[in-house]
Design an enzyme around this catalytic site. Structure first.
Site, short mmCIF file in Angstrom:
data_model
loop_
_atom_site.label_atom_id
_atom_site.label_comp_id
_atom_site.label_asym_id
_atom_site.label_seq_id
_atom_site.Cartn_x
_atom_site.Cartn_y
_atom_site.Cartn_z
N ASP A 99 0.86 -1.18 0.00
CA ASP A 99 0.00 0.00 0.00
C ASP A 99 0.91 1.23 0.00
O ASP A 99 1.70 1.42 0.93
CB ASP A 99 -0.85 -0.05 1.29
CG ASP A 99 -2.19 0.62 1.14
OD1 ASP A 99 -2.25 1.66 0.47
OD2 ASP A 99 -3.17 0.11 1.71
N ASP A 201 -2.84 4.77 -2.30
CA ASP A 201 -3.82 5.38 -1.42
C ASP A 201 -4.16 6.82 -1.82
O ASP A 201 -3.26 7.58 -2.19
CB ASP A 201 -3.21 5.40 -0.01
CG ASP A 201 -4.15 5.88 1.07
OD1 ASP A 201 -5.05 5.12 1.43
OD2 ASP A 201 -3.99 7.02 1.57
N GLU A 258 -6.60 4.03 -5.43
CA GLU A 258 -7.83 4.45 -4.77
C GLU A 258 -8.18 5.83 -5.31
O GLU A 258 -7.46 6.80 -5.07
CB GLU A 258 -7.62 4.53 -3.26
CG GLU A 258 -8.91 4.83 -2.52
CD GLU A 258 -8.67 5.25 -1.09
OE1 GLU A 258 -9.52 4.94 -0.25
OE2 GLU A 258 -7.67 5.92 -0.79
N HIS A 334 -11.22 -2.31 4.25
CA HIS A 334 -11.04 -1.94 5.67
C HIS A 334 -11.68 -0.61 6.03
O HIS A 334 -11.60 -0.19 7.18
CB HIS A 334 -9.54 -1.89 5.96
CG HIS A 334 -8.86 -0.83 5.15
ND1 HIS A 334 -8.73 -0.90 3.78
CD2 HIS A 334 -8.32 0.35 5.50
CE1 HIS A 334 -8.13 0.18 3.33
NE2 HIS A 334 -7.87 0.97 4.36
N ASP A 335 -12.27 0.08 5.05
CA ASP A 335 -12.92 1.37 5.32
C ASP A 335 -14.44 1.28 5.26
O ASP A 335 -15.12 2.30 5.41
CB ASP A 335 -12.50 2.41 4.27
CG ASP A 335 -11.03 2.76 4.35
OD1 ASP A 335 -10.45 2.68 5.44
OD2 ASP A 335 -10.46 3.11 3.30
#
Ligand code: NOJ
Length: 564
Positions: A99, A201, A258, A334-335
């Site tokens: 990430d 990210d 993302e 995870h969000d």
């Protein structure tokens, strides 16, 4: 048709290492825990693992606040553990995906500490500093994504610094070529270690507008969501092409960025041969309850009309990526809340709901991303008080809800639905203590359902969610449907049906049909093309063509006889 790349034919599994498996009794998961479970992941057809950040971090945002871009946080292990994970993964055909959190660093990163120390420091312009307004207030009325002003005052410099997320996550200044080069060097460090790709990210925020101006307030706090002020600023693609050239190009890896808010008509600039990345995580199907970046307190909650809307945005994404790039299929990360609550009413049969999402995930066109625990059908949690929550955004949104006039109980209900901790509870391995996650005290409570919802139990049951995932993973990779599921094109069916999502995949002389009933009622449908099709998978035993029971999913295959 182009030969598919390895990452277009595999499943990706997202590991949230802090919650995956603790091998030391510390209460938090670690890299050796991931290595230990590689064989388990193989049973899900996994060829790559996206590891959320494992770098040294004060953990204000659980690792998305990085203090060293080329290290390993001691709570996760050592660089040698990381190298072993990469090597053990490779032996099994599973590659690690790092990430890259490059919009910001931690405020404990040496670059920031130096930058904040004085206006004349070596790293003075590595972050985004601005003078106060004449009255001493913040340079603009932008609200950070986690709530509160996006500006924090620094005494030493007598200036404010910008943070799109938490105060502890200052935004890096990408206009400075030295910053960009340092970030590229860090990414190349991981390529040299042999990683198989990158998830990038919050990339849409790296380019800031030339002028910083106040925006129209979108809430009673007088502030405006920073997203609407800085996301996708023109010029961003120049940075990204440089990033591609200096890092990604020429490697047998994949990149998935993302990228909230990229319009389908701009997709060709972002992905594919002319673009920058291989795939984009876009959130049109995740943001159905807050399509314009509304606060959690302004979101709609579950309403049945979410289904036609879900169908519409998924179909649009399938069509857009058919032309450009490749689609990363995902319903959890995870969000996000757990998908069994996202797209289904609270009363829905969870097992069926989880399997309905599995059928969709594994048969749409693209690369499926399974988020840890999704393959067990894990559910949301609902803890009593805001203090029970670790997620920084839950705290920010709780405060915003109170400021909007909600009672504490109402604010908690909002947190129950949207908290990111819903997806961060420890992975459920066994029926034993702490679900086999840790011999110590888990950093977040284990979900109370772990005794019946864990790998140990579900692996024994033929009709479990896990067994269904394994069955579908096998379909995708071997057997008569594999070619269609990997390469086939996509056509939406039953477009006007408000409850059933249906689509056809087609390749060569075969077609695969997926039908999913998102409603709590039995639904009849007419699909004459299904005549002669053979059942490949069903989420509930004894399905029958022409009607679907509540939340039921079925997958059929048909030989067309003609090689189209
Ligand atoms: C997106 C990540 O997925 C999220 O977990 C994080 O809080 C923000 N970016 C900030 O890095």
């Amino acid at each position: 048709m182009k030969e598919l790349k390895w990452w277009q034919k595999t499943n990706v599994y997202q590991v949230y290492p802090k919650s995956f498996l603790d091998t030391t009794g510390s209460g938090t998961g670690d890299l050796n825990g991931v290595t230990e479970k590689l064989d388990y992941l193989k049973t899900l057809g996994v060829g790559a693992i996206w590891l959320t950040p494992v770098y040294p971090s004060p953990m204000v945002d659980n690792g998305y606040d990085i203090a060293d871009f080329t290290g390993i946080d001691p709570s996760y292990g050592t660089m040698a553990d990381m190298e072993r994970l990469i090597a053990e993964g490779k032996r099994r055909g599973i590659r690690m995906v790092m990430d890259l959190v490059y919009n910001h660093s931690s405020n404990q990163h040496p670059w920031f500490i130096d930058s904040a120390s004085s206006r004349d420091s070596e790293h003075s312009d590595w972050y985004i500093w601005r003078d106060a307004k004449p009255d001493g207030s913040a340079p603009t009325n932008w609200r950070s994504i986690f709530g509160g002003s996006a500006w924090t005052w620094c005494e030493a410099r007598q200036q404010y610094y910008l943070h799109t997320f938490a105060e502890a996550q200052p935004d890096l200044n990408w206009e400075n070529p030295k910053v960009r080069q340092a970030l590229y060097d860090a990414a190349n460090f991981w390529l040299d270690k042999g990683v198989g790709g990158f998830r990038i990210d919050a990339i849409v925020y790296i380019k800031k507008p030339a002028e910083f101006v106040d925006g129209e307030p979108d809430s009673d706090d007088g502030m405006v969501n920073i997203h609407s002020m800085i996301a996708n600023t023109p010029g961003i693609l120049d940075f990204l092409h440089e990033f591609k050239e200096k890092v990604f190009e020429g490697h047998d890896i994949f990149t998935v960025a993302e990228a909230n808010g990229i319009e389908p008509e701009d997709l060709d600039k972002w992905v594919g041969d002319q673009g920058v990345f291989d795939m984009l995580f876009e959130f049109s199907h995740m943001n159905l309850e807050f399509p314009h970046g509304e606060l959690w307190s302004q979101a709609t909650g579950y309403t049945p009309d979410i289904i036609p809307r879900l169908k519409k945005v998924l179909s649009a994404s399938q069509q857009a990526t058919a032309k450009n790039g490749w689609y990363p299929i995902f319903f959890e990360n995870h969000d996000q809340m757990r998908c069994v609550k996202h797209y289904f009413p609270a009363t829905a049969d969870r097992k069926r709901a989880a399997k309905a999402m599995a059928a969709s995930l594994m048969t749409l066109r693209g690369t499926p991303f399974i988020y840890e625990g999704q393959e067990l059908g894990l559910d949301n949690v609902a803890w009593g008080a805001i203090e029970d929550y670790n997620d920084i955004s839950s705290h920010g949104q709780y405060e915003l809800a109170l400021a909007e006039g909600r009672t504490a109980d109402e604010a908690m209900e909002i947190v129950h639905r949207y908290s990111r901790d819903n997806a961060r509870t420890p992975m459920q391995w066994t029926k034993g203590k702490n679900a086999g996650f840790s011999a110590g005290t888990p950093w977040l409570p284990v979900h109370e359902d772990y005794r019946w919802q864990c790998v140990e139990s579900e692996a024994m049951e033929d009709d479990s969610v896990l067994s269904f995932y394994r069955q579908l993973a096998a379909l995708r990779h071997t057997g008569e449907a594999a070619g269609v599921l990997q390469q086939g094109d996509y056509t939406e069916l039953l477009q006007e049906d408000p409850s059933i999502m249906a689509f056809k995949r087609h390749f060569g002389c075969r077609e695969v049909y997926t039908l999913v009933n998102f409603s709590g009622q039995e639904q009849d449908y007419k699909l004459p093309e299904l005549a002669g099709a053979k059942l490949l998978a069903e989420s509930v035993a004894d399905s029958s063509q022409g009607s679907l029971r509540p939340y039921e999913a079925v997958i059929y295959i048909k030989e067309t006889g003609e090689h189209l």
